[in-house]
Design an enzyme around this catalytic site. Structure first.
Site, short mmCIF file in Angstrom:
data_model
loop_
_atom_site.label_atom_id
_atom_site.label_comp_id
_atom_site.label_asym_id
_atom_site.label_seq_id
_atom_site.Cartn_x
_atom_site.Cartn_y
_atom_site.Cartn_z
N PHE A 232 114.70 -17.97 -19.96
CA PHE A 232 115.03 -16.38 -19.80
C PHE A 232 114.38 -16.09 -18.65
CE2 PHE A 232 114.51 -17.50 -24.59
CZ PHE A 232 115.74 -17.08 -25.11
N ASP A 254 118.34 -19.56 -17.29
CA ASP A 254 118.79 -18.18 -17.58
C ASP A 254 120.15 -18.67 -17.75
OD1 ASP A 254 117.60 -15.43 -17.34
OD2 ASP A 254 119.66 -15.29 -16.73
N ALA A 283 119.63 -20.43 -23.50
CA ALA A 283 118.16 -21.01 -23.56
C ALA A 283 118.04 -21.87 -24.76
CB ALA A 283 117.36 -19.63 -23.70
N ASP A 303 110.80 -15.63 -22.09
CA ASP A 303 110.55 -14.04 -22.19
C ASP A 303 112.03 -13.65 -22.25
OD1 ASP A 303 110.02 -11.41 -21.54
OD2 ASP A 303 109.97 -11.70 -19.42
N CYS A 343 110.07 -7.67 -26.23
CA CYS A 343 109.98 -6.38 -25.57
C CYS A 343 110.69 -5.53 -26.61
CB CYS A 343 110.80 -6.34 -23.99
SG CYS A 343 112.39 -7.12 -24.17
#
Length: 398
Positions: A232, A254, A283, A303, A343
């Protein structure tokens, strides 16, 4: 005290005002009297919030179409926001960033934490990218733009309308050039010795993720002589940081060809083009394939985008984070490092850590947690708003 000329919204008798008095920045639609007059307010209307006893609590921006019907802007005696009001907030934010960073590449405004609810501003030298993710900021964008140019001296200001918050506020998704000329090429940004190419017109979010800067730096310390896998990777965040830290190789994975092309450009800009390889693909599929090949890396970083963007998606998100850990852990060499990031504001640090450890355990590996990272100081936390502490980065030694 002279009554404010601004319209009023009022808390319901059952709603306690203490949270607002202590700094909580949001008022929910089920906490206020939503009579015909309140529902008729145009999105972005500036009003005074009162408690059930009609005592003024705060100056708020109202959007009757949103679950967050009111966003606290100022004390109840403050005047309607204008260019000078924005300039004061911007100067305060700028003074922090200028103390922290030697060059003007950073997040300048981090929404509620910098006193501009729903507003994101990232700075790239003479260019600023604004995400007005709340109706009030959209309405007052001319004043914000003028203040931003005056306070910072930027010569180009871009509006990025791709934020998820805009759709929740009922706003359009039309990008615009608010000042100056749009850049015609990706902008090089140097961080931690690496060069990142930021596509400010067509890239994700505002073009680059400044929030991971301190975590890139920590990963770079682990990368000397290492084989790095960055999954990612976007424009090469951790992979390029690893190359800057002395990695012998970095492989970026990615789903976006344009993002990987920018990673290649960044590596070339650093003189490390011969040490970077890329794979475009899903991914999970790539991690599975690498596992079947028994591939091995000294530093593996995952990530992903927010798997749990809302509370409703929390359990599915935790399962996805666990799966990432389970697929990534077997790829880490003995005494190598695994970095797992989230996140998702709906997943707190404890829950995220638990999901990661379950995945690592299911892969038959044992882990030491050596570092826990968060967003950089240009993404300040608003202590009253847990959602502002969204980024989590766990560094494991396996």
């Amino acid at each position: 005290m002279t009554p404010s000329p601004l319209p009023v919204i009022r808390l319901l008798p059952k709603t306690k005002p203490q949270a607002i008095r202590r700094g909580y920045p949001w008022v929910y639609a089920n906490e206020v009297v939503t009579d015909r007059r309140t529902r008729a307010m145009a999105p972005g209307t500036i009003a005074v919030l009162e408690d059930a006893e009609r005592s003024p609590l705060a100056l708020v921006a109202v959007n009757p179409n949103s679950k967050i019907i009111g966003r606290v802007l100022d004390n109840p005696e403050a005047a309607h926001p204008d260019q000078d009001w924005f300039a004061k907030r911007l100067r305060k934010a700028l003074s922090l960033r200028e103390r922290l960073f030697p060059t003007p590449y950073y997040r300048l405004i981090h929404a509620e934490a910098d006193g501009l609810p729903g507003v994101i501003i990232d700075r790239f030298g003479d260019i600023a990218v604004v995400q007005p993710n709340a109706a009030w900021a959209d309405v007052l964008l001319p004043d914000l733009t003028a203040a931003l140019a005056d306070v910072t001296g930027v010569t180009t200001i871009l509006k990025n309308a791709g934020g998820r918050g805009r759709s929740l506020e009922g706003l359009d998704d039309v990008d615009a050039v608010l000042l100056g000329d749009a850049p015609t090429a990706a902008v090089p940004v140097e961080m931690n010795g690496a060069t990142y190419m930021a596509d400010l017109m067509g890239g994700q979010k505002t073009g680059l993720f400044f929030d991971q800067r301190p975590n890139h730096a920590f990963a770079a310390r682990l990368a000397q002589g290492a084989r790095v896998l960055d999954v990612f990777s976007h424009v090469g965040g951790f992979g390029l940081a690893g190359l800057a830290g002395g990695a012998v190789s970095a492989h970026c994975v990615d789903g976006s060809d344009p993002a990987l092309e920018l990673a290649i450009q960044g590596a070339s800009h650093m003189g490390a083009g011969d040490r970077l390889t890329t794979t475009k693909g899903d991914a999970f599929a790539v991690l599975t394939s690498l596992g079947e090949e028994q591939a091995e890396f000294d530093l593996v970083v995952c990530d992903p985008p927010a798997f749990a963007p809302s509370n409703n998606a929390r359990e599915a998100g935790l399962r996805a984070y666990e799966r990432v850990a389970r697929l990534a852990a077997p790829l880490v060499a003995e005494d190598g490092y695994l970095v797992l990031c989230s996140c998702s504001h709906a997943v707190d640090l404890s829950a995220f850590t638990g999901a990661c450890l379950r995945g690592i355990g299911r892969a038959g590996r044992r882990a030491q947690l050596i570092h826990t990272g968060q967003a950089g100081p240009d993404h300040p936390l608003m202590p009253q708003l847990a959602e502002s502490g969204y980024l989590k980065a766990l560094f494991f030694r396996l």
